[in-house]
Design an enzyme around this catalytic site. Structure first.
Site, PDB file in Angstrom:
ATOM      1  N   CYS A 116      44.563  29.495  34.090  1.00 27.21           N
ATOM      2  CA  CYS A 116      43.308  28.803  34.410  1.00 27.21           C
ATOM      3  C   CYS A 116      42.938  27.748  33.363  1.00 27.21           C
ATOM      4  O   CYS A 116      42.069  26.912  33.609  1.00 27.21           O
ATOM      5  CB  CYS A 116      42.168  29.811  34.541  1.00 27.21           C
ATOM      6  SG  CYS A 116      42.553  31.135  35.673  1.00 27.21           S
ATOM      7  N   HIS A 241      35.305  26.940  33.263  1.00 22.03           N
ATOM      8  CA  HIS A 241      36.221  27.437  34.291  1.00 22.03           C
ATOM      9  C   HIS A 241      35.424  28.324  35.250  1.00 22.03           C
ATOM     10  O   HIS A 241      34.682  29.211  34.822  1.00 22.03           O
ATOM     11  CB  HIS A 241      37.353  28.229  33.634  1.00 22.03           C
ATOM     12  CG  HIS A 241      38.128  29.055  34.601  1.00 22.03           C
ATOM     13  ND1 HIS A 241      38.580  28.535  35.804  1.00 22.03           N
ATOM     14  CD2 HIS A 241      38.517  30.353  34.578  1.00 22.03           C
ATOM     15  CE1 HIS A 241      39.215  29.490  36.462  1.00 22.03           C
ATOM     16  NE2 HIS A 241      39.182  30.592  35.741  1.00 22.03           N
ATOM     17  N   ASN A 271      37.550  31.473  42.504  1.00 27.01           N
ATOM     18  CA  ASN A 271      38.289  31.049  41.308  1.00 27.01           C
ATOM     19  C   ASN A 271      39.600  30.393  41.748  1.00 27.01           C
ATOM     20  O   ASN A 271      40.477  31.058  42.283  1.00 27.01           O
ATOM     21  CB  ASN A 271      38.543  32.298  40.455  1.00 27.01           C
ATOM     22  CG  ASN A 271      39.356  32.020  39.203  1.00 27.01           C
ATOM     23  OD1 ASN A 271      39.932  30.948  39.051  1.00 27.01           O
ATOM     24  ND2 ASN A 271      39.414  32.994  38.321  1.00 27.01           N
TER      25      ASN A 271
HETATM   26  O1  UT7 Z   1      40.494  33.211  35.847  1.00 29.51           O
HETATM   27  C1  UT7 Z   1      40.297  34.393  35.137  1.00 29.51           C
HETATM   28  C2  UT7 Z   1      40.492  35.558  35.978  1.00 29.51           C
HETATM   29  N1  UT7 Z   1      39.616  36.649  36.110  1.00 29.51           N
HETATM   30  C3  UT7 Z   1      38.319  36.781  35.842  1.00 29.51           C
HETATM   31  O2  UT7 Z   1      37.638  35.970  35.315  1.00 29.51           O
HETATM   32  C4  UT7 Z   1      37.759  38.105  36.231  1.00 29.51           C
HETATM   33  C5  UT7 Z   1      36.638  38.577  35.358  1.00 29.51           C
HETATM   34  N2  UT7 Z   1      36.063  39.843  35.853  1.00 29.51           N
HETATM   35  C6  UT7 Z   1      35.254  39.887  36.908  1.00 29.51           C
HETATM   36  O3  UT7 Z   1      34.947  38.878  37.528  1.00 29.51           O
HETATM   37  C7  UT7 Z   1      34.684  41.243  37.277  1.00 29.51           C
HETATM   38  O4  UT7 Z   1      35.122  42.197  36.340  1.00 29.51           O
HETATM   39  C8  UT7 Z   1      35.074  41.706  38.723  1.00 29.51           C
HETATM   40  C9  UT7 Z   1      34.315  40.898  39.755  1.00 29.51           C
HETATM   41  C10 UT7 Z   1      36.555  41.607  38.946  1.00 29.51           C
HETATM   42  C11 UT7 Z   1      34.676  43.183  38.890  1.00 29.51           C
HETATM   43  O5  UT7 Z   1      33.284  43.326  38.612  1.00 29.51           O
HETATM   44  P1  UT7 Z   1      32.777  44.484  37.660  1.00 29.51           P
HETATM   45  O6  UT7 Z   1      31.308  44.379  37.610  1.00 29.51           O
HETATM   46  O7  UT7 Z   1      33.530  44.381  36.353  1.00 29.51           O
HETATM   47  O8  UT7 Z   1      33.158  45.766  38.460  1.00 29.51           O
HETATM   48  P2  UT7 Z   1      34.089  47.018  38.049  1.00 29.51           P
HETATM   49  O9  UT7 Z   1      35.517  46.625  38.065  1.00 29.51           O
HETATM   50  O10 UT7 Z   1      33.541  47.627  36.791  1.00 29.51           O
HETATM   51  O11 UT7 Z   1      33.816  47.999  39.239  1.00 29.51           O
HETATM   52  C12 UT7 Z   1      32.531  48.611  39.483  1.00 29.51           C
HETATM   53  C13 UT7 Z   1      32.625  49.419  40.748  1.00 29.51           C
HETATM   54  C14 UT7 Z   1      33.844  50.349  40.791  1.00 29.51           C
HETATM   55  O12 UT7 Z   1      33.475  51.500  41.492  1.00 29.51           O
HETATM   56  P3  UT7 Z   1      33.107  52.865  40.714  1.00 29.51           P
HETATM   57  O13 UT7 Z   1      34.323  53.213  39.917  1.00 29.51           O
HETATM   58  O14 UT7 Z   1      31.923  52.524  39.863  1.00 29.51           O
HETATM   59  O15 UT7 Z   1      32.790  53.815  41.821  1.00 29.51           O
HETATM   60  C15 UT7 Z   1      34.847  49.576  41.612  1.00 29.51           C
HETATM   61  O16 UT7 Z   1      35.780  50.405  42.249  1.00 29.51           O
HETATM   62  O17 UT7 Z   1      32.771  48.541  41.870  1.00 29.51           O
HETATM   63  C16 UT7 Z   1      33.928  48.887  42.610  1.00 29.51           C
HETATM   64  N3  UT7 Z   1      34.514  47.677  43.172  1.00 29.51           N
HETATM   65  C17 UT7 Z   1      34.130  47.172  44.351  1.00 29.51           C
HETATM   66  N4  UT7 Z   1      33.234  47.580  45.264  1.00 29.51           N
HETATM   67  C18 UT7 Z   1      33.066  46.826  46.354  1.00 29.51           C
HETATM   68  C19 UT7 Z   1      35.444  46.863  42.622  1.00 29.51           C
HETATM   69  N5  UT7 Z   1      35.686  45.827  43.438  1.00 29.51           N
HETATM   70  C20 UT7 Z   1      34.879  46.004  44.515  1.00 29.51           C
HETATM   71  C21 UT7 Z   1      34.672  45.258  45.695  1.00 29.51           C
HETATM   72  N6  UT7 Z   1      33.766  45.704  46.585  1.00 29.51           N
HETATM   73  N7  UT7 Z   1      35.339  44.107  45.947  1.00 29.51           N
END
Ligand code: UT7
Length: 314
Positions: A116, A241, A271
């Protein structure tokens, strides 16, 4: 600050015809519009269909930039494409763009890999080439067909990424310019296997990437400003970004009174990796947000891990 800078002569962007909404994704994985919107700010992301690819998007974005620049394509002295999703391992996307646009043959054309951060790395490379070769104009492109490497069974990643391309025509100019680069070899946070692998899919530790992003975006902004004895008061527009709206809002909050300078288009594109900053750049020019003599701060991060910040006079 260095006055041997670069001028962004013109920009262009290209998106596939079709997009996927959050509701579309909720039919494929267990997710919903409310979760995606509140956690990422994303509503839709584009996805290539038959006949569309990293090369076709790069070519279309470049064509628009050349038209707007109002230059002869024979004046272009090189093509650089930043991508993690080239159509082929070889030839490069840049070579295919050179051919598709009918550019001269006595130029350099190559791809770079910085995920990125690719477009920002390209700015630095282009600056070096503009002052060390005979090239009058350089064509730099960020183009991605991320849908090829997205795992549509992984709700933690498939909601984020989209396809698209952004291009810019650059030339040397007596404008202010400064840039910082970083690289830290680290596969654990963000990874996709390469040539010869059975399956190429992105795997990501989202929360760790989030934590990394908010730290290095602020570092990128603070260090480039400090190096040039400037503050956010001296900046007109900030292009981060476009990874996650929450990441940008987190950084924005660190610069009270300057929130409006941070541009965001995540809702529509998600993204788009190396394409995210040049697409945003094309939009801020088109909307009249960025005008001549203004000062632009670009800051990005990506797999590698890589990150960079750049200060440019428009
Ligand atoms: O170009 C660079 C590339 N990447 C990035 O910049 C990514 C940076 N990170 C992020 O954008 C965020 O971490 C995400 C959007 C990927 C995830 O958000 P988060 O607030 O960090 O969520 P999490 O991974 O901590 O998950 C929280 C909960 C989990 O459930 P439990 O374990 O609390 O029951 C996940 O399983 O949300 C759940 N979850 C979802 N639920 C509904 C994860 N993805 C989803 C989803 N829909 N799509």
């Amino acid at each position: 600050m260095d006055k041997n800078g670069i001028r962004i002569v013109a920009t262009g962007r290209a998106l596939p015809k079709n997009f996927i909404s959050n509701d579309d994704l909720s039919k494929i994985v267990e997710t919903n519009d409310e979760w995606i919107t509140t956690r990422t700010g994303i509503k839709t992301r584009y996805k290539c269909e038959e006949g569309e690819s990293c090369v076709t998007l790069a070519t279309e974005a470049a064509k628009k930039a050349i038209e707007k620049a109002d230059i002869s394509k024979d004046e272009i002295g090189g093509v650089i494409v930043a991508t993690s999703t080239p159509d082929d391992a070889l030839p490069s996307v840049a070579c295919m763009v050179q051919r598709a646009l009918g550019l001269r043959e006595n130029i350099l054309a190559f791809d770079i890999s910085a995920a990125c951060t690719g477009f920002l790395y390209e700015l630095g490379i282009a600056k070096g080439l503009l002052y060390s070769t005979a090239a009058k104009y350089l064509l730099v492109i960020g183009s991605e067909q991320l849908s090829r490497i997205v795992d549509y069974t992984d709700r933690g990643t498939c909601i984020l990424f989209g396809d698209g391309a952004g291009a810019a025509i650059l030339c040397a100019d007596e404008k202010e310019y400064d840039q910082l680069f970083w690289a830290r070899g680290q596969r654990e946070l963000l990874y996709c296997s390469g040539v010869g692998a059975k399956e190429q899919k992105i795997s990501m530790k989202g929360t760790d990437v989030f934590k990394f992003a908010v730290v290095v975006l602020k570092q990128g902004i603070d260090e480039i400003l400090a190096k040039n004895n400037m503050t956010m008061d001296d900046v007109d527009c900030v292009l981060c970004h476009q990874a996650n709206e929450r990441i940008i809002r987190h950084v924005q909050k660190k610069y009270p009174g300057h929130e409006d300078k941070f541009y965001m288009n995540l809702a529509r594109y998600g993204n788009t990796s190396a394409a995210s900053i040049p697409i945003a750049l094309d939009e801020v020019f088109e909307a009249g947000i960025l005008k001549e003599k203004m000062r632009l701060l670009c800051v990005g991060f990506g797999a590698g891990m890589t990150w960079s910040s750049a200060l440019l006079e428009i």
